[in-house]
Design a protein around this motif. Structure first.
Motif, PDB file in Angstrom:
ATOM      1  N   GLU A  87       0.617  -1.651   0.494  1.00 12.54           N
ATOM      2  CA  GLU A  87       0.074   0.099   0.183  1.00 12.54           C
ATOM      3  C   GLU A  87       1.030   0.955   0.308  1.00 12.54           C
ATOM      4  O   GLU A  87       1.824   1.285   0.642  1.00 12.54           O
ATOM      5  N   LEU A  88       0.309   2.654  -0.736  1.00 13.19           N
ATOM      6  CA  LEU A  88       1.531   3.713  -0.102  1.00 13.19           C
ATOM      7  C   LEU A  88       0.017   4.559  -0.546  1.00 13.19           C
ATOM      8  O   LEU A  88      -0.977   4.763  -1.113  1.00 13.19           O
ATOM      9  N   VAL A  89       0.576   5.488   0.885  1.00 10.04           N
ATOM     10  CA  VAL A  89      -0.398   6.609   1.172  1.00 10.04           C
ATOM     11  C   VAL A  89       0.243   7.951   0.765  1.00 10.04           C
ATOM     12  O   VAL A  89       1.914   8.501   1.113  1.00 10.04           O
ATOM     13  N   ALA A  90      -0.176   8.541   0.196  1.00 10.06           N
ATOM     14  CA  ALA A  90       0.239  10.141   0.157  1.00 10.06           C
ATOM     15  C   ALA A  90      -0.335  11.226   0.499  1.00 10.06           C
ATOM     16  O   ALA A  90      -2.020  10.338   0.322  1.00 10.06           O
ATOM     17  N   LEU A  91      -0.273  11.798   1.750  1.00  4.77           N
ATOM     18  CA  LEU A  91      -1.727  12.793   2.303  1.00  4.77           C
ATOM     19  C   LEU A  91      -0.552  13.973   2.639  1.00  4.77           C
ATOM     20  O   LEU A  91      -0.017  14.694   2.914  1.00  4.77           O
ATOM     21  N   TYR A  92      -1.403  15.220   2.209  1.00  5.79           N
ATOM     22  CA  TYR A  92      -1.365  16.632   2.775  1.00  5.79           C
ATOM     23  C   TYR A  92      -1.970  16.990   3.275  1.00  5.79           C
ATOM     24  O   TYR A  92      -2.720  17.161   3.467  1.00  5.79           O
ATOM     25  N   MET A  93      -1.018  17.512   4.384  1.00  3.31           N
ATOM     26  CA  MET A  93      -1.654  18.145   6.000  1.00  3.31           C
ATOM     27  C   MET A  93      -1.967  19.852   6.017  1.00  3.31           C
ATOM     28  O   MET A  93      -0.677  20.440   5.845  1.00  3.31           O
ATOM     29  N   ILE A  94      -2.347  20.119   6.479  1.00  2.85           N
ATOM     30  CA  ILE A  94      -2.339  21.146   6.618  1.00  2.85           C
ATOM     31  C   ILE A  94      -3.106  21.805   7.358  1.00  2.85           C
ATOM     32  O   ILE A  94      -4.239  21.250   8.947  1.00  2.85           O
ATOM     33  N   SER A  95      -1.857  22.006   8.804  1.00  3.36           N
ATOM     34  CA  SER A  95      -2.295  21.870  10.580  1.00  3.36           C
ATOM     35  C   SER A  95      -1.789  22.814  11.001  1.00  3.36           C
ATOM     36  O   SER A  95      -1.020  24.173  10.853  1.00  3.36           O
ATOM     37  N   GLY A 136       1.314  25.190   9.614  1.00  2.92           N
ATOM     38  CA  GLY A 136       2.449  24.400   8.157  1.00  2.92           C
ATOM     39  C   GLY A 136       1.490  23.514   8.064  1.00  2.92           C
ATOM     40  O   GLY A 136       0.141  23.184   8.323  1.00  2.92           O
ATOM     41  N   ARG A 137       2.437  22.945   6.631  1.00  6.90           N
ATOM     42  CA  ARG A 137       2.248  22.306   5.602  1.00  6.90           C
ATOM     43  C   ARG A 137       3.108  21.724   5.015  1.00  6.90           C
ATOM     44  O   ARG A 137       3.903  21.838   5.113  1.00  6.90           O
ATOM     45  N   THR A 138       2.473  19.965   4.600  1.00  2.80           N
ATOM     46  CA  THR A 138       3.668  19.228   4.851  1.00  2.80           C
ATOM     47  C   THR A 138       3.489  18.127   3.224  1.00  2.80           C
ATOM     48  O   THR A 138       2.111  17.931   4.328  1.00  2.80           O
ATOM     49  N   LEU A 139       3.854  17.462   2.540  1.00  5.96           N
ATOM     50  CA  LEU A 139       3.530  16.529   1.723  1.00  5.96           C
ATOM     51  C   LEU A 139       3.707  15.123   2.442  1.00  5.96           C
ATOM     52  O   LEU A 139       5.391  14.856   3.237  1.00  5.96           O
ATOM     53  N   ARG A 140       3.071  14.376   3.734  1.00 10.69           N
ATOM     54  CA  ARG A 140       4.054  12.386   3.709  1.00 10.69           C
ATOM     55  C   ARG A 140       3.840  12.026   2.933  1.00 10.69           C
ATOM     56  O   ARG A 140       2.405  11.533   2.325  1.00 10.69           O
ATOM     57  N   LEU A 141       3.842  10.798   2.508  1.00  4.37           N
ATOM     58  CA  LEU A 141       4.230   9.282   2.461  1.00  4.37           C
ATOM     59  C   LEU A 141       4.457   8.534   2.904  1.00  4.37           C
ATOM     60  O   LEU A 141       5.506   8.045   4.277  1.00  4.37           O
ATOM     61  N   GLN A 142       4.021   7.558   2.743  1.00  2.83           N
ATOM     62  CA  GLN A 142       3.704   5.970   3.635  1.00  2.83           C
ATOM     63  C   GLN A 142       4.144   4.503   2.398  1.00  2.83           C
ATOM     64  O   GLN A 142       3.207   4.439   1.800  1.00  2.83           O
ATOM     65  N   ALA A 143       4.430   3.794   2.947  1.00  3.46           N
ATOM     66  CA  ALA A 143       5.022   2.141   2.059  1.00  3.46           C
ATOM     67  C   ALA A 143       4.305   1.172   3.787  1.00  3.46           C
ATOM     68  O   ALA A 143       4.758   1.929   4.136  1.00  3.46           O
ATOM     69  N   GLN A 144       3.547   0.175   2.651  1.00  3.26           N
ATOM     70  CA  GLN A 144       3.204  -0.163   3.665  1.00  3.26           C
ATOM     71  C   GLN A 144       3.248  -1.722   3.085  1.00  3.26           C
ATOM     72  O   GLN A 144       2.958  -1.738   2.309  1.00  3.26           O
ATOM     73  N   PHE A 145       3.905  -2.757   3.610  1.00  2.00           N
ATOM     74  CA  PHE A 145       4.542  -3.980   3.204  1.00  2.00           C
ATOM     75  C   PHE A 145       3.719  -4.982   3.934  1.00  2.00           C
ATOM     76  O   PHE A 145       3.907  -4.943   5.670  1.00  2.00           O
ATOM     77  N   ASN A 146       2.520  -5.578   3.672  1.00  2.00           N
ATOM     78  CA  ASN A 146       1.554  -6.696   4.153  1.00  2.00           C
ATOM     79  C   ASN A 146       2.477  -7.707   4.188  1.00  2.00           C
ATOM     80  O   ASN A 146       2.518  -8.663   2.687  1.00  2.00           O
TER      81      ASN A 146
END
Length: 395
Positions: free
Chosen positions: A360-368, A384-394
């Motif tokens: 699974e790959l998640v891309a998330l733009y956070m406005i905090s 702040g703002r940032t683009l966050r990425l996560q790779a998940q391996f099952n």
């Protein structure tokens, strides 16, 4: 007296279950035939297009903000299985635990619990050990299944790491237990089987921490996953906790007592993504919270929750789920120094791309927009703002 009554009930019900247990074909299997091994791992990077390196969230992700880099957020191995017709075990260590911001990837127990069924259909169970406290849908939803990278601050501030050590009673009819399982296995992002009704006693200082007062926390939850005539699943829940919590304080924070009341009640509504979904939770209560003006911690009201909408697009080999989540929290975090004061307003816009069940790959733009203040930093408001990425391996 009340604690003694609860303890007596648990012991009596456990003794009855053991007395009813009979040898079966399952119990004659060898140990390695009864236990399964699975797991998952998550790798993150949070700093693309970052606008404020001072924006952090220790509860959410210690690699957010300044000096954050690639981060192994979770590394779980899960041993589970029916040891007999009445006993189920679940042991989950994490090899990516992060006790503090400078020490990473330590080996730590997350779950170690044992379900004792009180009858053959396992509709009535008692769970002993360290496990998730049944408070909040997103808290109980596995990080392996959750869309947003982090749980919401409002309900997750009730139970750090979602877990504690105690004894919990769960009841669910056999048909509804199957429904809970299907909501996870079919990719609908269910929370798992924590019963239609659950209640329990637990230490209250959260997972892997020693008990610091003589008061046990109490929790109760009622939930039901309705199935409409068109096949749509909708789940509604109400849950509450009550106890006392002993906080850690800075040297200058002068308190007559660092033990506070800790009480909350929450409501949950989940419309499962078929294909459009909605998830919302809100809680109110009282707990310790740092007061910047008085420079000490006091008992104060807390409130907050979140709403999330998502849309599931499914093909033969993959799934795409875009989602939007907004969260708000105004209150303290009892497990942080001085019960740090928080005012959180976060908007997250993300998309999850899943290839079968393995990646699974998640891309998330956070406005905090976050205020988090304690004795050392009585004024600390960060946006702040940032683009966050996560790779998940099952696996």
């Amino acid at each position: 007296m009340r604690k003694t009554v609860f303890a007596t009930i648990f012991v009596a019900m456990s003794a009855y279950a053991f007395a009813q247990t009979k040898p079966t074909e399952t119990s004659q299997k060898k140990w390695f035939e009864k236990i399964s091994l699975r797991g998952y791992a998550q790798l993150r990077y949070n700093r693309l297009f970052e606008t404020n390196p001072a924006l952090k969230c220790d509860q959410c992700d210690r690699s957010l903000g300044e000096n954050g880099g690639f981060f192994l957020r979770r590394g779980r191995l899960i041993l589970s299985g029916d040891i007999s017709d009445r006993l189920y075990i679940y042991i989950q260590p994490d090899f990516a635990s992060n006790p503090n911001s400078t020490f990473q990837n330590s080996f730590q127990v997350r779950d170690a619990y044992f379900d004792l069924a009180l009858e053959k259909d396992k509709e009535f169970r008692i769970r002993f050990g360290q496990s998730k406290v049944p408070y909040g849908f997103e808290n109980m939803q596995s990080s392996q299944n959750r869309l947003a990278l982090d749980r919401n601050d409002a309900l997750n501030s009730a139970v750090s790491n979602e877990r504690d050590l105690g004894a919990f009673f769960y009841y669910a009819p056999k048909e509804i237990r199957s429904r809970f399982s299907a909501l996870v296995n079919t990719g609908l992002k269910g929370s798992g089987d924590y019963g239609v009704f659950g209640f329990g006693l637990y230490n209250g200082q959260t997972a892997n921490r020693e008990e610091l007062n003589n008061n046990l926390h109490k929790v109760a939850r009622l939930t039901y996953p309705f199935k409409l005539d068109n096949g749509q699943f909708i789940e509604a829940s109400v849950q509450a906790i009550s106890g006392e919590y002993t906080i850690a304080t800075s040297t200058g924070n002068k308190l007559t007592s660092n033990t506070f009341d800790d009480k909350r009640i929450a409501g949950t509504l989940v419309v499962y993504p078929q294909p459009l979904g909605l998830q919302a939770e809100y809680n109110v209560g009282k707990g310790p919270e740092f007061d910047p003006a008085a420079k000490t911690t006091t008992l104060q009201n807390l409130k907050g929750g979140y709403v999330q909408t998502m849309y599931r697009i499914k093909t033969d080999k993959s799934e795409i789920i875009p989602f939007v989540k907004y969260q708000y929290y105004n209150g303290g975090k009892k497990f942080e120094i001085d019960a740090r004061k928080y005012l959180v307003k976060d908007l997250e816009i993300g998309i999850e791309y899943q290839i079968k069940n393995h990646f699974e790959l998640v891309a998330l733009y956070m406005i905090s927009d976050r205020t988090f203040e304690d004795y050392a930093k009585p004024v600390n408001h960060q946006k702040g703002r940032t683009l966050r990425l996560q790779a998940q391996f099952n696996f």
